[in-house]
Enzyme design. Structure first.
Site, PDB file in Angstrom:
ATOM      1  N   ASP A  21      -1.122 -58.379  44.068  1.00  0.00           N
ATOM      2  CA  ASP A  21      -1.675 -57.238  43.325  1.00  0.00           C
ATOM      3  C   ASP A  21      -2.247 -57.766  42.007  1.00  0.00           C
ATOM      4  O   ASP A  21      -1.908 -58.868  41.561  1.00  0.00           O
ATOM      5  CB  ASP A  21      -0.588 -56.189  43.041  1.00  0.00           C
ATOM      6  CG  ASP A  21      -1.140 -54.973  42.289  1.00  0.00           C
ATOM      7  OD1 ASP A  21      -2.224 -54.475  42.661  1.00  0.00           O
ATOM      8  OD2 ASP A  21      -0.505 -54.529  41.317  1.00  0.00           O
ATOM      9  N   SER A  22      -3.073 -56.936  41.386  1.00  0.00           N
ATOM     10  CA  SER A  22      -3.617 -57.308  40.077  1.00  0.00           C
ATOM     11  C   SER A  22      -2.499 -57.432  39.031  1.00  0.00           C
ATOM     12  O   SER A  22      -2.659 -58.147  38.049  1.00  0.00           O
ATOM     13  CB  SER A  22      -4.618 -56.249  39.627  1.00  0.00           C
ATOM     14  OG  SER A  22      -3.972 -54.997  39.539  1.00  0.00           O
ATOM     15  N   CYS A  84      -2.903 -53.847  46.783  1.00  0.00           N
ATOM     16  CA  CYS A  84      -3.725 -53.296  45.702  1.00  0.00           C
ATOM     17  C   CYS A  84      -4.884 -52.567  46.366  1.00  0.00           C
ATOM     18  O   CYS A  84      -5.633 -53.177  47.140  1.00  0.00           O
ATOM     19  CB  CYS A  84      -4.242 -54.445  44.837  1.00  0.00           C
ATOM     20  SG  CYS A  84      -5.414 -53.935  43.558  1.00  0.00           S
ATOM     21  N   GLU A 169       0.888 -50.443  33.009  1.00  0.00           N
ATOM     22  CA  GLU A 169       0.935 -51.866  32.605  1.00  0.00           C
ATOM     23  C   GLU A 169       1.445 -52.016  31.164  1.00  0.00           C
ATOM     24  O   GLU A 169       1.986 -53.043  30.799  1.00  0.00           O
ATOM     25  CB  GLU A 169      -0.453 -52.514  32.740  1.00  0.00           C
ATOM     26  CG  GLU A 169      -0.937 -52.667  34.176  1.00  0.00           C
ATOM     27  CD  GLU A 169      -0.448 -53.943  34.863  1.00  0.00           C
ATOM     28  OE1 GLU A 169      -0.321 -54.973  34.209  1.00  0.00           O
ATOM     29  OE2 GLU A 169      -0.176 -53.874  36.081  1.00  0.00           O
ATOM     30  N   CYS A 203      -3.190 -45.896  44.617  1.00  0.00           N
ATOM     31  CA  CYS A 203      -3.059 -47.035  43.703  1.00  0.00           C
ATOM     32  C   CYS A 203      -1.577 -47.362  43.655  1.00  0.00           C
ATOM     33  O   CYS A 203      -0.739 -46.467  43.468  1.00  0.00           O
ATOM     34  CB  CYS A 203      -3.559 -46.672  42.313  1.00  0.00           C
ATOM     35  SG  CYS A 203      -3.203 -47.970  41.103  1.00  0.00           S
ATOM     36  N   HIS A 205       0.214 -48.725  41.551  1.00  0.00           N
ATOM     37  CA  HIS A 205       0.903 -48.493  40.278  1.00  0.00           C
ATOM     38  C   HIS A 205       1.438 -47.050  40.161  1.00  0.00           C
ATOM     39  O   HIS A 205       2.336 -46.787  39.361  1.00  0.00           O
ATOM     40  CB  HIS A 205      -0.048 -48.684  39.095  1.00  0.00           C
ATOM     41  CG  HIS A 205      -0.334 -50.114  38.751  1.00  0.00           C
ATOM     42  ND1 HIS A 205      -1.037 -50.953  39.565  1.00  0.00           N
ATOM     43  CD2 HIS A 205      -0.016 -50.831  37.650  1.00  0.00           C
ATOM     44  CE1 HIS A 205      -1.147 -52.138  38.980  1.00  0.00           C
ATOM     45  NE2 HIS A 205      -0.531 -52.092  37.818  1.00  0.00           N
TER      46      HIS A 205
HETATM   47  N1  DGL Z   1      -2.352 -51.499  41.896  1.00  0.00           N
HETATM   48  C1  DGL Z   1      -3.795 -51.563  41.903  1.00  0.00           C
HETATM   49  C2  DGL Z   1      -4.359 -50.596  42.932  1.00  0.00           C
HETATM   50  O1  DGL Z   1      -3.654 -50.236  43.819  1.00  0.00           O
HETATM   51  C3  DGL Z   1      -4.272 -51.360  40.522  1.00  0.00           C
HETATM   52  C4  DGL Z   1      -5.627 -51.811  40.296  1.00  0.00           C
HETATM   53  C5  DGL Z   1      -5.943 -52.209  38.895  1.00  0.00           C
HETATM   54  O2  DGL Z   1      -5.577 -53.298  38.514  1.00  0.00           O
HETATM   55  O3  DGL Z   1      -6.638 -51.427  38.239  1.00  0.00           O
HETATM   56  O4  DGL Z   1      -5.484 -50.191  42.927  1.00  0.00           O
END
Ligand code: DGL
Length: 288
Positions: A21-22, A84, A169, A203, A205
């Site tokens: 993931d990012s 992600c 974050e 997402c 997150h």
């Molecule tokens: N968890 C990522 C997603 O599902 C977040 C993406 C991001 O870094 O903006 O899209």
């Protein structure tokens, strides 16, 4: 050893499942994967130094995601879950179709959008589905395309929520600021149709904001975080693909790697995982 040499050296060798993931969001998927496959080894890679991805261009997200895939392959992963939505939406297809045959056609890279799109048809009674996601995921129309293919009778209403990932974050999920943005964006989404009965958290997150999402959603709505959806889809996939299943090492070990400061990552990741963890840092995904 270079990344390319390490990929060649690990062809056909059993290895851990890679989860990418990012940043922290993919941990919500990893947690469910670890419950579903308790003996499997995992490597979690968070590209925290370059997160969030959600507002970035297609080219950059593709470039970062390909670097992550190559890095995890070099670490021996034979199967990678792109945990992600933004990277799944912007990079997965190109990686599967163009890059994988050149890197090692026997490995697999899977995403989170397809399994989520598969399940919504079973859950909605009204046929009206809401989607919240990053600007990148929503603009890609990946959910619209998958849902149209699988369930042409469903109507999808989408809302990009550019502030939600930065809130998570920056550990602001419980703040008044989070209330403001979650309420504002959900009001906007639910004003598009009054019969939305299923909400996709598109997402990884967003489960960290679930209490606020519940608070500002109509009562009785199905809210779909993706962890259990992705883990049951993977369990099913491994049953159907024993050639991949047998290439997963099973020592119940999970390694956590971040491109940012490892102590900060370990502290926040422990909240996501509900257990202490110790991450290590990689400064560049082009070095081993
Ligand atoms: N968890 C990522 C997603 O599902 C977040 C993406 C991001 O870094 O903006 O899209």
């Amino acid at each position: 050893m270079t990344i390319s040499d390490a990929i060649k050296a690990t062809v056909g060798q059993p290895g851990p499942i890679g989860v990418f993931d990012s940043g922290y969001g993919g941990l919500t998927i990893l947690r469910s994967l670890k419950q579903a496959l308790p003996d499997a080894d995992f490597i979690y890679l968070g590209d925290n130094a370059r997160a969030p991805y959600g507002n970035r261009s297609f080219d950059l997200i593709y470039h970062f995601t390909l670097e992550a895939v190559r890095y995890l392959f070099a670490k021996g992963c034979q199967l990678i879950i792109i945990a992600c939505n933004t990277a799944s939406a912007k990079a997965l297809r190109t990686i599967q179709q163009r890059d994988l045959p050149l890197l090692d056609a026997s490995r697999r890279v899977l995403g989170v959008i397809r399994p989520t799109a598969e399940i919504v048809g079973e859950l909605s009674k009204t046929g009206a589905i809401g989607l919240v996601g990053t600007p990148g995921t929503v603009a890609s129309k990946s959910y619209d395309i998958e849902i149209e293919k699988l369930h042409p009778d469903l109507r999808l209403y989408s809302k990009a929520c550019p502030m939600w990932v930065p809130l998570v974050e920056n550990m602001e999920s419980d703040s008044e600021g989070a209330d403001y943005f979650v309420k504002r964006d959900l009001n906007d989404l639910f004003s598009k149709a009054n019969d939305i009965d299923t909400l996709i958290l598109g997402c990884t997150h967003y489960p960290l904001l679930i209490e606020k999402i519940r608070k500002y959603s109509p009562a009785g709505i199905n809210i779909l975080p993706q962890g259990d959806i992705v883990s049951s889809s993977l369990t099913d996939y491994l049953k159907r693909h024993p050639e991949i299943d047998t290439r997963i090492t099973r020592g119940a070990v999970t390694d956590y790697i971040t491109t940012e400061e490892p102590d900060k990552f370990s502290t926040l990741a422990a909240v996501f995982m509900g257990a202490p963890i110790k991450a290590c840092r990689v400064h560049s995904l082009t070095d081993l």
